[in-house]
Enzyme design. Structure first.
Site, PDB file in Angstrom:
ATOM      1  N   PHE A  76     -38.365 -18.648  53.453  1.00 39.80           N
ATOM      2  CA  PHE A  76     -37.603 -18.584  54.694  1.00 39.80           C
ATOM      3  C   PHE A  76     -36.995 -19.928  55.094  1.00 39.80           C
ATOM      4  O   PHE A  76     -36.327 -20.033  56.120  1.00 39.80           O
ATOM      5  CB  PHE A  76     -38.468 -18.022  55.823  1.00 39.80           C
ATOM      6  N   LYS A 134     -49.950 -22.822  46.337  1.00 34.12           N
ATOM      7  CA  LYS A 134     -48.858 -22.616  45.380  1.00 34.12           C
ATOM      8  C   LYS A 134     -48.582 -23.900  44.613  1.00 34.12           C
ATOM      9  O   LYS A 134     -48.465 -24.980  45.195  1.00 34.12           O
ATOM     10  CB  LYS A 134     -47.580 -22.192  46.128  1.00 34.12           C
ATOM     11  N   ASN A 159     -42.435 -24.511  50.066  1.00 30.71           N
ATOM     12  CA  ASN A 159     -41.492 -25.572  49.690  1.00 30.71           C
ATOM     13  C   ASN A 159     -40.347 -25.689  50.694  1.00 30.71           C
ATOM     14  O   ASN A 159     -39.190 -25.422  50.402  1.00 30.71           O
ATOM     15  CB  ASN A 159     -40.965 -25.369  48.267  1.00 30.71           C
ATOM     16  N   ASP A 202     -39.193 -12.681  45.801  1.00 30.39           N
ATOM     17  CA  ASP A 202     -38.753 -14.070  45.627  1.00 30.39           C
ATOM     18  C   ASP A 202     -37.435 -14.281  46.373  1.00 30.39           C
ATOM     19  O   ASP A 202     -36.497 -14.896  45.861  1.00 30.39           O
ATOM     20  CB  ASP A 202     -38.610 -14.425  44.146  1.00 30.39           C
ATOM     21  N   PRO A 251     -31.113 -22.620  42.421  1.00 28.59           N
ATOM     22  CA  PRO A 251     -31.593 -21.325  41.925  1.00 28.59           C
ATOM     23  C   PRO A 251     -32.142 -20.456  43.047  1.00 28.59           C
ATOM     24  O   PRO A 251     -32.766 -20.946  43.978  1.00 28.59           O
ATOM     25  CB  PRO A 251     -32.704 -21.722  40.949  1.00 28.59           C
ATOM     26  N   GLY A 252     -31.892 -19.163  42.949  1.00 33.75           N
ATOM     27  CA  GLY A 252     -32.460 -18.249  43.930  1.00 33.75           C
ATOM     28  C   GLY A 252     -31.534 -17.102  44.263  1.00 33.75           C
ATOM     29  O   GLY A 252     -30.308 -17.254  44.250  1.00 33.75           O
ATOM     30  N   HIS A 275     -43.820 -12.845  48.490  1.00 36.15           N
ATOM     31  CA  HIS A 275     -43.101 -13.986  47.917  1.00 36.15           C
ATOM     32  C   HIS A 275     -41.719 -14.116  48.553  1.00 36.15           C
ATOM     33  O   HIS A 275     -40.731 -13.569  48.066  1.00 36.15           O
ATOM     34  CB  HIS A 275     -42.969 -13.799  46.404  1.00 36.15           C
ATOM     35  N   HIS A 285     -43.462 -14.114  39.415  1.00 35.23           N
ATOM     36  CA  HIS A 285     -42.240 -13.732  38.686  1.00 35.23           C
ATOM     37  C   HIS A 285     -42.328 -13.832  37.161  1.00 35.23           C
ATOM     38  O   HIS A 285     -41.574 -14.582  36.532  1.00 35.23           O
ATOM     39  CB  HIS A 285     -41.034 -14.520  39.204  1.00 35.23           C
TER      40      HIS A 285
END
EC number: 3.5.2.3
Length: 431
Positions: A58, A139, A89, A290, A308-309, A55, A223
């Site tokens: 990149f 996904k 994505n 993630d 987010p991330g 997960h 997650h």
């Protein structure tokens, strides 16, 4: 004479062997001498199968200012990973055959480590074309789409007799939209966790489980962040596997007070009473980072505008080995969750195990190495982490991909990453 001999490899608590490598494959495992043109003595280290991160994001193509396949794969090698599976994505997303193939070519040109790809889902008309390229999964993001759309994907895969798993981000769109509307006037970071409550995840998990059971089709839930969501999954292991991230495993919602938007992620960090702890790992299939890098100025925006991330590739193994040093998890758990299970779930048949005939992928670790996590040493473009300054015990000292060292003593070397098509056999649930 073989190309390479790895000598004095401690591969289990009481087992030390020599490993012969030829043409990128493991060809001999022996306690005796192996003739090879190159020898590497690994005495004093522990040798795991090459780790797999199932997960990562990149950002390539389209968002290369955040990360690209070269810097992301270098971060992977630096963190001890020999294979990654990239999410779809990007801009444009890898949700049709042309863009999926384009992304393969980008990775083959740039990647230091081996890689596979998750496919996006736009419409049922694109599914058959993508299947030609043997994706790791399809996904879907339940916070962005409706249940009827996802049902269409399940139906199409079943009609095509394609056992490719559906990988799911589980947050119910209606619950999230209602909660965000109620909290939109707040600006404190903790409001974000309230706006995407545990209920949103748990309702979505239940919906996806119903689809999986109805269609008898494999699902992988990304997650997981709450104990109740995990409890929902457990009775349905025939079709369902699941993942936890290092941030959901090691941080809770209190981190918002210290780190603000730097720990904004979806799903959000959970309160201590509902989060998942390392003691639950025997109930979870894999750990996925993630890895989701962004520009630092983006992450400094307000709670509703910051993306987010969290970037995790270069910290996760050190964090997990520290848990090993404290007796909170075992090396066999790391091997299962970061090598054996990702390879099995996502059809990477030549990866995940140290055995004759498998790819010669290895992660070499020093269980005695100590230090503090420093983001200024990252190869990722994202030079920040909520784990900044954390003390660690144990870390990767060498990453080997098909017999070629791509990281030694913290320095990333040139690699020749390949696209690894997934070969799914339909045996998806817990082993």
């Amino acid at each position: 004479m073989f190309d390479l001999s790895l000598e004095n490899c401690r591969v289990d608590r009481d087992l030390t062997v020599n490993i012969g490598v030829d043409d990128g494959k493991i060809v001999q495992i022996s306690r005796g001498r192996i003739d090879a043109s190159e020898k590497i003595d690994l005495k004093g280290y522990f040798v795991l199968p090459g780790l797999i991160d199932a997960h990562v994001h990149f950002r390539d193509p389209g968002l290369e200012y955040k990360e690209d396949f070269r810097t992301g794969s270098m971060a992977a090698a630096h963190g001890g990973f020999s294979t990654v599976l990239d999410m779809p994505n990007t801009v444009p997303p890898a949700d049709n055959a042309a863009e999926f193939e384009r992304k393969i070519r980008i990775g083959e040109r740039k990647s230091v480590v081996d890689f596979g790809l998750h496919a996006g889902f736009r419409s049922v008309s694109d599914v058959k074309g993508i299947l030609r390229f043997m994706p790791a999964s399809f996904k879907v993001f339940m916070d962005l789409t409706g249940i009827s759309t996802v049902d269409g994907l399940f139906r199409e895969l079943k009609d095509l007799s394609a056992p490719v798993p559906v990988t799911v981000h589980c947050e119910n769109r209606d619950v999230v939209m209602k909660s965000m509307k109620e909290l939109k006037d707040r600006s404190d970071p903790s409001a974000y966790a309230l706006a995407r409550p545990p209920l949103a995840e748990e309702v979505s998990v239940a919906e996806v489980l119903a689809l999986s059971i109805h269609h008898e089709h494999p699902v992988h839930i990304c997650h997981l962040s709450t104990v109740k969501a995990l409890q929902l999954v457990e009775p349905f292991r025939e079709y369902v596997t699941c993942e936890v991230t290092p941030h959901h495993l090691l941080l809770d919602s209190g981190a918002f007070r210290r780190f603000g938007t730097m720990v904004k992620t979806n799903p959000p960090l959970r309160p201590p009473e509902s989060r998942i702890y390392p003691e639950f790992l025997d109930r979870i299939n894999i750990i996925g980072t993630d890895h989701a890098p962004h520009g630092i100025e983006e992450k400094r925006k307000g709670i509703w505008d910051a993306p987010p991330g969290i970037p995790n590739l270069e910290v996760v193994l050190k964090l997990l080995l520290t848990l090993v040093s404290k007796g909170r998890m075992s090396l066999s758990t790391i091997r299962r969750m970061l090598a054996e299970e990702p390879a099995r779930i996502f059809g990477l048949r030549s990866k995940g195990r140290i055995a004759e005939g498998m790819d010669a992928d290895f992660t070499v670790i020093d269980l005695k190495e100590t230090g503090r996590i420093r983001s200024d040493e990252f190869y990722s473009k994202a030079h920040y982490t909520p784990f900044e300054g954390f003390s660690y015990t144990g870390g990767p000292v060498m990453t080997i991909v098909r017999g070629r060292a791509v990281m030694r003593d913290g320095e990333v070397l040139e690699g020749n990453g390949r696209y690894i098509p997934a070969e799914h056999d339909g045996k998806h649930g817990s082993a």
